[in-house]
Each structure stands twice: as C-alpha cells, then as structure tokens.
Design a protein around this motif. Structure first.
Motif, PDB file in Angstrom:
ATOM      1  N   VAL A 163       4.667  52.841  11.606  1.00 64.21           N
ATOM      2  CA  VAL A 163       4.684  54.162  10.972  1.00 64.21           C
ATOM      3  C   VAL A 163       5.635  55.072  11.724  1.00 64.21           C
ATOM      4  N   GLY A 164       5.527  55.096  13.049  1.00 65.41           N
ATOM      5  CA  GLY A 164       6.381  55.940  13.865  1.00 65.41           C
ATOM      6  C   GLY A 164       6.355  55.484  15.311  1.00 65.41           C
ATOM      7  N   HIS A 165       7.359  55.910  16.061  1.00 69.19           N
ATOM      8  CA  HIS A 165       7.444  55.520  17.468  1.00 69.19           C
ATOM      9  C   HIS A 165       8.125  56.618  18.273  1.00 69.19           C
ATOM     10  N   CYS A 179       3.790  53.686  19.932  1.00 69.43           N
ATOM     11  CA  CYS A 179       4.009  53.223  18.563  1.00 69.43           C
ATOM     12  C   CYS A 179       2.734  53.423  17.754  1.00 69.43           C
ATOM     13  N   ILE A 180       2.896  53.815  16.506  1.00 68.14           N
ATOM     14  CA  ILE A 180       1.764  53.954  15.603  1.00 68.14           C
ATOM     15  C   ILE A 180       1.975  52.964  14.469  1.00 68.14           C
ATOM     16  N   TYR A 181       0.956  52.139  14.247  1.00 67.41           N
ATOM     17  CA  TYR A 181       1.042  51.101  13.231  1.00 67.41           C
ATOM     18  C   TYR A 181       0.011  51.330  12.142  1.00 67.41           C
ATOM     19  N   GLU A 182       0.379  50.937  10.935  1.00 66.85           N
ATOM     20  CA  GLU A 182      -0.549  50.892   9.811  1.00 66.85           C
ATOM     21  C   GLU A 182      -1.245  49.540   9.905  1.00 66.85           C
ATOM     22  N   THR A 183      -2.570  49.544  10.005  1.00 65.60           N
ATOM     23  CA  THR A 183      -3.280  48.290  10.275  1.00 65.60           C
ATOM     24  C   THR A 183      -4.292  47.916   9.208  1.00 65.60           C
ATOM     25  N   ASN A 184      -4.224  48.498   8.021  1.00 67.04           N
ATOM     26  CA  ASN A 184      -5.232  48.141   7.023  1.00 67.04           C
ATOM     27  C   ASN A 184      -4.908  46.851   6.295  1.00 67.04           C
ATOM     28  N   LYS A 185      -3.767  46.278   6.560  1.00 70.03           N
ATOM     29  CA  LYS A 185      -3.442  44.980   5.984  1.00 70.03           C
ATOM     30  C   LYS A 185      -4.111  43.899   6.809  1.00 70.03           C
ATOM     31  N   CYS A 214      -2.918  62.451  16.016  1.00 69.56           N
ATOM     32  CA  CYS A 214      -1.591  62.410  15.409  1.00 69.56           C
ATOM     33  C   CYS A 214      -1.578  63.439  14.284  1.00 69.56           C
ATOM     34  N   SER A 215      -0.396  63.804  13.885  1.00 66.63           N
ATOM     35  CA  SER A 215      -0.290  64.818  12.846  1.00 66.63           C
ATOM     36  C   SER A 215       0.820  64.469  11.863  1.00 66.63           C
ATOM     37  N   ARG A 216       0.531  64.636  10.597  1.00 63.83           N
ATOM     38  CA  ARG A 216       1.495  64.487   9.501  1.00 63.83           C
ATOM     39  C   ARG A 216       2.167  63.112   9.481  1.00 63.83           C
ATOM     40  N   LEU A 217       1.384  62.056   9.614  1.00 61.92           N
ATOM     41  CA  LEU A 217       1.926  60.710   9.555  1.00 61.92           C
ATOM     42  C   LEU A 217       2.236  60.344   8.111  1.00 61.92           C
ATOM     43  N   PRO A 218       3.426  59.802   7.860  1.00 57.09           N
ATOM     44  CA  PRO A 218       3.761  59.413   6.490  1.00 57.09           C
ATOM     45  C   PRO A 218       3.151  58.064   6.127  1.00 57.09           C
ATOM     46  N   ALA A 219       2.873  57.873   4.859  1.00 57.86           N
ATOM     47  CA  ALA A 219       2.411  56.567   4.366  1.00 57.86           C
ATOM     48  C   ALA A 219       3.634  55.674   4.225  1.00 57.86           C
ATOM     49  N   VAL A 220       3.585  54.490   4.802  1.00 57.93           N
ATOM     50  CA  VAL A 220       4.739  53.599   4.750  1.00 57.93           C
ATOM     51  C   VAL A 220       4.637  52.565   3.632  1.00 57.93           C
ATOM     52  N   SER A 221       3.462  52.395   3.085  1.00 57.81           N
ATOM     53  CA  SER A 221       3.309  51.464   1.969  1.00 57.81           C
ATOM     54  C   SER A 221       2.965  52.266   0.720  1.00 57.81           C
TER      55      SER A 221
END
Length: 187
Positions: free
Chosen positions: A131-133, A118-124, A44-51
C-alpha cells in the motif's frame, strides 16, 4: 528504489550524500555510532485502496537495512487490523491503558543504517500487496511522535497518506556520543 529515496533524505533530496568520514579514510579510528532505536507504531492515515475492494486489512512491517550487522533480515510486523484500511489505529485496550506495538532495533552503524516502514494489504489469502512505504536514515530520526509520509510502489508520494510513530534513540553504554538528529532533513 525504496532505500535509495530514503538515503537521499539526508540532504533534502538534492545533490549527493557523502560517505561518513571513516569510510572515506579521513579519520584514523573506526568510530561507530551505535544506537538502540525503539519504534512504536500508533496509526496510519488516509491509506489508499490498492485493489478493487475499498476495505482491506492493513499490516505494518518494519525492517532495519544497512551494512553488515545492520542488515536485519528479521522483519517485525504489527497485527492485522480487520476491515480498517483507511485510518487504522494499532492501539489495543488492556485494562484501563492503551498499548501500541513497540519494536526495538540495535543499530551498529547509525551513519549508514535505514529504517524501512511498509504497509501491506493482507486480506488476500496468500499474497500481500504494498500500500505504501517509507525509508528513513537513522541519522534523520528525531525522538518523539512523528508523522511519516508514505510513497506508493512506484516511489511516487501518496497524497496525505502517513504513518504515525513514536521514535526513541538511546546510546548503549560502550558507544561514543551519537549524532542522531544532526542532519539537515529530519523525520
């Protein structure tokens, strides 16, 4: 709404998309365009931080969506990448080779099926945040390496955010000739 945006990629996002001829009653035979689609997720490239955290652990999920047998509830997932949220690379070194996660989907009706990425933030601990889809009609896929642009949870484009995948489509032996890649818009 994610699938709705994907459905209208077939005509470049303008006007409407006609149903396949067999669904409109034009053809007398039930001609299905079956395919086996192989998707390899590379990076993936240039994914934004959502949190509030700039560093997150991304995970890509793939799902086949369609009617009948193409509505696959089995979501395929890549491994989580630790602290690599901006430009994650899913290649793993195995000996002197690099191996990427590869997923195979059997598509019964390529005219109506969509592939959802779909790309998910999973560190929670328990929750995942989108994050994006992207949703791509199977008819719009072309074989080879493709950079797919991503959209946020509000269906707005994320500037410069992409997922790099390799797509392959093969026709099962008992299926008629496929028209994959014959539409105006291609991914």
């Amino acid at each position: 709404m994610q699938l709705n945006r994907g459905r209208f990629l077939e005509n470049g996002g303008s006007g409407y998309v006609l149903k396949p001829p067999r669904l409109r009653g034009i053809t007398a035979t039930e001609e299905w365009h079956s395919l086996d689609v192989v998707v390899t997720v590379l990076s993936c490239s240039r994914l934004p931080a959502v949190s509030s955290s700039d560093v997150f652990d991304p995970q890509v999920q793939l799902q086949l969506c369609g009617r009948g047998e193409d509505n696959d509830e089995n979501i395929r997932k890549t491994q989580k990448l630790q602290d690599n949220g901006f430009n994650p690379c899913f290649l793993k070194a195995e000996g002197d080779k690099h191996v990427a996660p590869t997923f195979t989907f059997h598509v019964v009706d390529a005219d109506t099926a969509l592939l959802r990425l779909c790309i998910y933030e999973t560190n929670k601990v328990e929750s995942k945040e989108l994050v994006g889809h992207a949703a791509i009609p199977i008819n719009c896929l072309r074989a080879g390496y493709r950079s797919v642009h991503l959209f946020n949870k509000h269906n707005n484009p994320i500037p410069f955010a992409t997922i790099l995948c390799r797509f392959e489509a093969t026709k099962p032996e008992d299926s008629p000739i496929s028209r994959v890649g014959s539409r105006r818009y291609h991914v």
